[in-house]
Structure formats: structure tokens, C-alpha cells
Design an enzyme around this catalytic site. Structure first.
Site, mmCIF file in Angstrom:
data_model
loop_
_atom_site.group_PDB
_atom_site.id
_atom_site.type_symbol
_atom_site.label_atom_id
_atom_site.label_comp_id
_atom_site.label_asym_id
_atom_site.label_seq_id
_atom_site.Cartn_x
_atom_site.Cartn_y
_atom_site.Cartn_z
ATOM 1 N N GLY A 68 1.492 1.097 8.885
ATOM 2 C CA GLY A 68 1.763 0.838 7.480
ATOM 3 C C GLY A 68 0.636 1.382 6.621
ATOM 4 O O GLY A 68 -0.048 2.339 6.992
ATOM 5 N N GLY A 69 0.431 0.743 5.477
ATOM 6 C CA GLY A 69 -0.557 1.257 4.529
ATOM 7 C C GLY A 69 -1.946 1.410 5.087
ATOM 8 O O GLY A 69 -2.565 2.471 4.961
ATOM 9 N N ALA A 70 -2.471 0.364 5.718
ATOM 10 C CA ALA A 70 -3.823 0.445 6.270
ATOM 11 C C ALA A 70 -3.842 1.225 7.577
ATOM 12 O O ALA A 70 -4.735 2.043 7.810
ATOM 13 C CB ALA A 70 -4.382 -0.957 6.483
ATOM 14 N N GLY A 96 0.813 -0.314 14.469
ATOM 15 C CA GLY A 96 1.050 -0.589 13.060
ATOM 16 C C GLY A 96 0.595 0.572 12.196
ATOM 17 O O GLY A 96 -0.598 0.788 12.045
ATOM 18 N N LYS A 118 0.801 -1.224 0.000
ATOM 19 C CA LYS A 118 0.000 0.000 0.000
ATOM 20 C C LYS A 118 0.834 1.275 0.000
ATOM 21 O O LYS A 118 0.399 2.292 -0.542
ATOM 22 C CB LYS A 118 -0.973 -0.016 1.187
ATOM 23 C CG LYS A 118 -2.015 -1.114 1.062
ATOM 24 C CD LYS A 118 -2.995 -1.100 2.217
ATOM 25 C CE LYS A 118 -4.008 -2.237 2.060
ATOM 26 N NZ LYS A 118 -5.035 -2.211 3.116
#
Length: 270
Positions: free
Chosen positions: A142-144, A140, A79
């Protein structure tokens, strides 16, 4: 329960949508989107594409040249990387630094957007969980996770604590979020979550049965809601252990279900 309409025959006129991931066996977009397309009478199909990170650019560039491919859905771990392969990015993508969908425009260019955060909040609301006014923590980014962080702030979360093992990435996201929502974002030095109403796992931990917990559960107060964005397995270790402690839980599939109307509008599926 009414059975979903069967997916129509694949033929020469069928339009294509790809789901990019590594791994890809766990993706749920084909199972949710193909019945939607069939129900609308649209001659199109969503298919999974296993895209190892080292080949992502070659795969995306090749798919962008497939004349009957209209879009791509993007999942772990692509992502963040995929946004640079689009010609234009929506404002949300610039804020969160990641994309989960690409659309071919009329002129042949590609637009990147991210509906993960919107879908996560929509899933919470549909399940009866109001994030507005709450204290939330997210592990977390990251992308999401980055998209979920922005969406929770936009939904009115009073205080959002965020943690990731990648400190530079965590710091950069916190700075972008603080520019939009000053004073409400706080970074954590470790995944110890205390005094929160909502705890969210946005890491890949839980995809495999032997994965460690993304954060300990013992410091969460009674009545806290534990949410996981992993969709398969549905019952991750985190959710099983949270439920065993009497905490409320929220499954990952709700995030994807909350995005269906956004996908329909984005791809003009009528």
C-alpha cells in the site's frame, strides 16, 4: 534524558499542520513533530484529523482552503488516494504511487511527496541494520509499503520479494520497480517468506490485538530481522512472537524518527 520543550500557546498567528488518517488515535507525528517545532521556536502545531475514506476529498479540499494551514501528513489508509488531490507530485510519488505529505507552495498549489521509504531505511541504519547486499521480503504494498520497497532497492538490497492480497496492485508496483531496478524484484503468490535476511510487515495487521500475523515466522532463518511499520502498539504481536523465537526485531517508530530531518527540510522549518 532532557525533556522536550513544551509546545507553545496556540494563538491567532499559529500555523497549522494536519495529520490525516482513519483511524487516527495511533498517529505519532504530533508527539514527535510538536517538540521539534517548539525547539525551533516556530509558532506552529501539528494536529490529528480523523478523515473517513468516504469524506477524504471533501476534508482535503477544505483544509487546502484554510489560509493558515501549511501542510498535511498522511497515514493509513489515505496514502494512495491523496496523491490525486495534489497539484504536483514529486518523482518518488510517481514511482511508488503514494504520498505521505502535502505542502502548500508559494503560489497556493499543493505538492505531494513521500518520505516513508527514506525514513524506513534511515531508521534501519540508525539501529545498526545495513540493508545493502541483503535479501529482503515485504508484505503489503500500500502507501507505505510501496515507498519502502523502492527505498530498499535504492539502498542496495540484492533481492526483494513482495506480496499483497491485491494482485493487480502488486503487479503494477512490481512493473514500476523493475523499470528502475531490473531483475531484483520478485512477486510472491503468498506470504511465505523463506531465505531472507529482512522481513517487513507493511500491512495494517497488528493495529488490533486480535489481528492475525501478516506472515508466518517459522520459515525465517536464525538471525533474520523482522521489522514492523506499525507504531502503536509499539510491541505488535508480530514483533513479540519474532522476539520469542530469537529473531531480531525492529520497531515501527524508527520509520517516523528517520523522517524528521526530511520533514524539516521539506517544510523549511528553521
Amino acid at each position: 534524558m532532557t525533556a522536550p520543550p513544551p509546545v507553545g500557546p496556540i494563538q491567532g498567528t499559529t500555523r497549522l499542520y494536519a495529520v490525516l488518517g482513519d483511524p487516527v488515535a495511533q498517529v505519532q507525528a504530533p508527539a514527535l513533530m510538536n517538540p521539534v517545532l517548539a525547539g525551533l521556536g516556530i509558532d506552529a502545531v501539528v494536529v490529528p484529523v480523523h478523515a473517513p475514506p468516504q469524506h477524504l476529498e471533501q476534508i482535503v479540499r477544505g483544509l487546502q482552503r484554510v489560509a493558515n494551514l501549511d501542510g498535511m501528513f498522511v497515514t493509513v489508509p489515505h496514502k494512495v488516494a491523496v496523491r490525486r488531490l495534489a497539484d504536483r507530485c514529486a518523482t518518488t510519488v510517481d514511482i511508488v504511487g503514494s504520498a505521505n505529505v502535502l505542502r502548500r507552495e508559494a503560489d497556493g498549489s499543493w505538492l505531494a511527496e513521500n518520505f516513508d521509504g527514506f525514513g524506513f531505511v534511515a531508521g534501519l541504519l540508525a539501529a545498526g541494520h545495513e540493508p545493502g547486499g541483503s535479501r529482503a521480503a515485504l508484505v503489503g504494498v500500500g502507501g507505505a509499503g510501496s515507498a519502502i520497497a523502492a527505498a530498499l532497492l535504492a539502498a542496495g538490497v540484492d533481492r526483494l520479494c513482495v506480496y499483497d492480497t491485491d494482485t493487480p496492485k502488486l503487479t503494477a508496483l512490481a512493473a514500476r520497480l523493475d523499470a528502475q531496478w531490473p531483475g531484483r524484484v520478485h512477486t510472491l503468490s503468498g506470504p511465505q517468506l523463506q531465505g531472507v535476511d529482512l522481513a517487513v510487515n507493511a500491512t495494517p495487521l497488528g493495529l488490533r490485538p486480535d489481528d492475525a500475523l501478516p506472515f508466518p515466522l517459522d520459515a525465517l532463518p536464525p538471525g533474520a530481522l523482522v521489522a514492523d511499520i506499525i507504531m502503536k502498539p509499539r510491541e505488535t504481536r508480530l514483533l513479540r512472537e519474532a522476539a520469542a523465537r530469537g529473531l531480531r526485531i525492529h520497531h515501527g517508530i524508527h520509520m517516523l524518527e528517520g523522517q524528521l530531518n526530511s520533514y524539516r527540510a521539506f517544510f523549511d522549518l528553521r
